[in-house]
Design a protein around this motif. Structure first.
Motif, PDB file in Angstrom:
ATOM      1  N   THR A 110     -14.570 -33.770   6.157  1.00 47.91           N
ATOM      2  CA  THR A 110     -15.124 -34.770   7.272  1.00 47.91           C
ATOM      3  C   THR A 110     -15.585 -33.867   8.329  1.00 47.91           C
ATOM      4  OG1 THR A 110     -12.928 -34.568   8.317  1.00 47.91           O
ATOM      5  CG2 THR A 110     -12.940 -36.185   6.777  1.00 47.91           C
ATOM      6  N   THR A 111     -16.183 -34.648   9.383  1.00 49.18           N
ATOM      7  CA  THR A 111     -16.815 -33.887  10.562  1.00 49.18           C
ATOM      8  C   THR A 111     -15.715 -33.113  11.228  1.00 49.18           C
ATOM      9  OG1 THR A 111     -18.473 -35.450  10.644  1.00 49.18           O
ATOM     10  CG2 THR A 111     -18.212 -34.187  12.570  1.00 49.18           C
ATOM     11  N   ASP A 112     -14.600 -33.689  11.212  1.00 49.36           N
ATOM     12  CA  ASP A 112     -13.479 -33.024  12.150  1.00 49.36           C
ATOM     13  C   ASP A 112     -12.946 -31.777  11.551  1.00 49.36           C
ATOM     14  OD1 ASP A 112     -13.302 -34.722  14.386  1.00 49.36           O
ATOM     15  OD2 ASP A 112     -12.052 -36.028  13.474  1.00 49.36           O
ATOM     16  N   GLU A 113     -12.897 -32.077  10.173  1.00 53.91           N
ATOM     17  CA  GLU A 113     -12.720 -30.583   9.449  1.00 53.91           C
ATOM     18  C   GLU A 113     -13.534 -29.614   9.474  1.00 53.91           C
ATOM     19  OE1 GLU A 113     -10.060 -32.998   5.657  1.00 53.91           O
ATOM     20  OE2 GLU A 113     -12.110 -32.731   5.620  1.00 53.91           O
ATOM     21  N   MET A 169     -15.750 -29.070  11.787  1.00 53.45           N
ATOM     22  CA  MET A 169     -15.918 -28.692  13.169  1.00 53.45           C
ATOM     23  C   MET A 169     -14.550 -27.620  13.437  1.00 53.45           C
ATOM     24  SD  MET A 169     -18.508 -29.626  14.621  1.00 53.45           S
ATOM     25  CE  MET A 169     -18.452 -28.798  16.017  1.00 53.45           C
ATOM     26  N   ARG A 170     -13.418 -27.832  13.041  1.00 53.35           N
ATOM     27  CA  ARG A 170     -12.288 -27.223  12.944  1.00 53.35           C
ATOM     28  C   ARG A 170     -12.440 -25.730  12.119  1.00 53.35           C
ATOM     29  NH1 ARG A 170      -9.054 -31.780  12.603  1.00 53.35           N
ATOM     30  NH2 ARG A 170      -8.931 -31.616  10.330  1.00 53.35           N
ATOM     31  N   ARG A 195     -15.102 -23.710  14.224  1.00 57.15           N
ATOM     32  CA  ARG A 195     -14.617 -23.159  15.211  1.00 57.15           C
ATOM     33  C   ARG A 195     -13.640 -22.131  15.196  1.00 57.15           C
ATOM     34  NH1 ARG A 195     -14.423 -29.028  17.898  1.00 57.15           N
ATOM     35  NH2 ARG A 195     -16.566 -29.135  18.521  1.00 57.15           N
ATOM     36  N   ASP A 242     -10.485 -22.840  14.326  1.00 57.77           N
ATOM     37  CA  ASP A 242      -9.177 -23.404  14.935  1.00 57.77           C
ATOM     38  C   ASP A 242      -8.025 -23.580  13.744  1.00 57.77           C
ATOM     39  OD1 ASP A 242     -10.460 -24.176  17.117  1.00 57.77           O
ATOM     40  OD2 ASP A 242     -10.643 -26.230  16.849  1.00 57.77           O
ATOM     41  N   ASP A 286      -4.758 -24.687  12.119  1.00 57.21           N
ATOM     42  CA  ASP A 286      -3.572 -26.040  12.388  1.00 57.21           C
ATOM     43  C   ASP A 286      -2.526 -25.618  12.402  1.00 57.21           C
ATOM     44  OD1 ASP A 286      -5.747 -27.934  12.091  1.00 57.21           O
ATOM     45  OD2 ASP A 286      -5.873 -27.699  10.136  1.00 57.21           O
TER      46      ASP A 286
END
Length: 77
Positions: free
Chosen positions: A64-67, A69-70, A73, A75, A77
């Motif tokens: 997904t877009t959120d995955e 982007m994480r 970046r 990030d 979890d």
């Protein structure tokens, strides 16, 4: 690319052409004489499928877009 005509007047359409026109067993084709050339077309008039259209959906749904982007970046979890 050439092929021989059988005694029954049949020819084998080369695989590259069958793939380009997306011809399957039972597909109907049309022959046209145009500008001193014979043109082979699908009888249903469907355009050839591009190599990009053939690839659509073969890589799976992807992140997904959120995955994404994480991941980009860094990030955690």
């Amino acid at each position: 690319m050439s092929t021989k005509v059988t005694t029954k007047g049949q020819v084998t359409i080369p695989k590259e052409i069958r793939d380009l026109l997306n011809l399957k067993p039972g597909s109907e084709v049309k022959f046209r004489y145009r500008n001193k050339e014979i043109v082979l077309e699908r009888a249903d008039g469907a355009p050839p499928v591009s190599r990009f259209e053939k690839a659509i959906g073969h890589a799976g749904p992807g992140p997904t877009t959120d995955e994404l982007m994480r991941f980009l970046r860094g990030d955690d979890d």
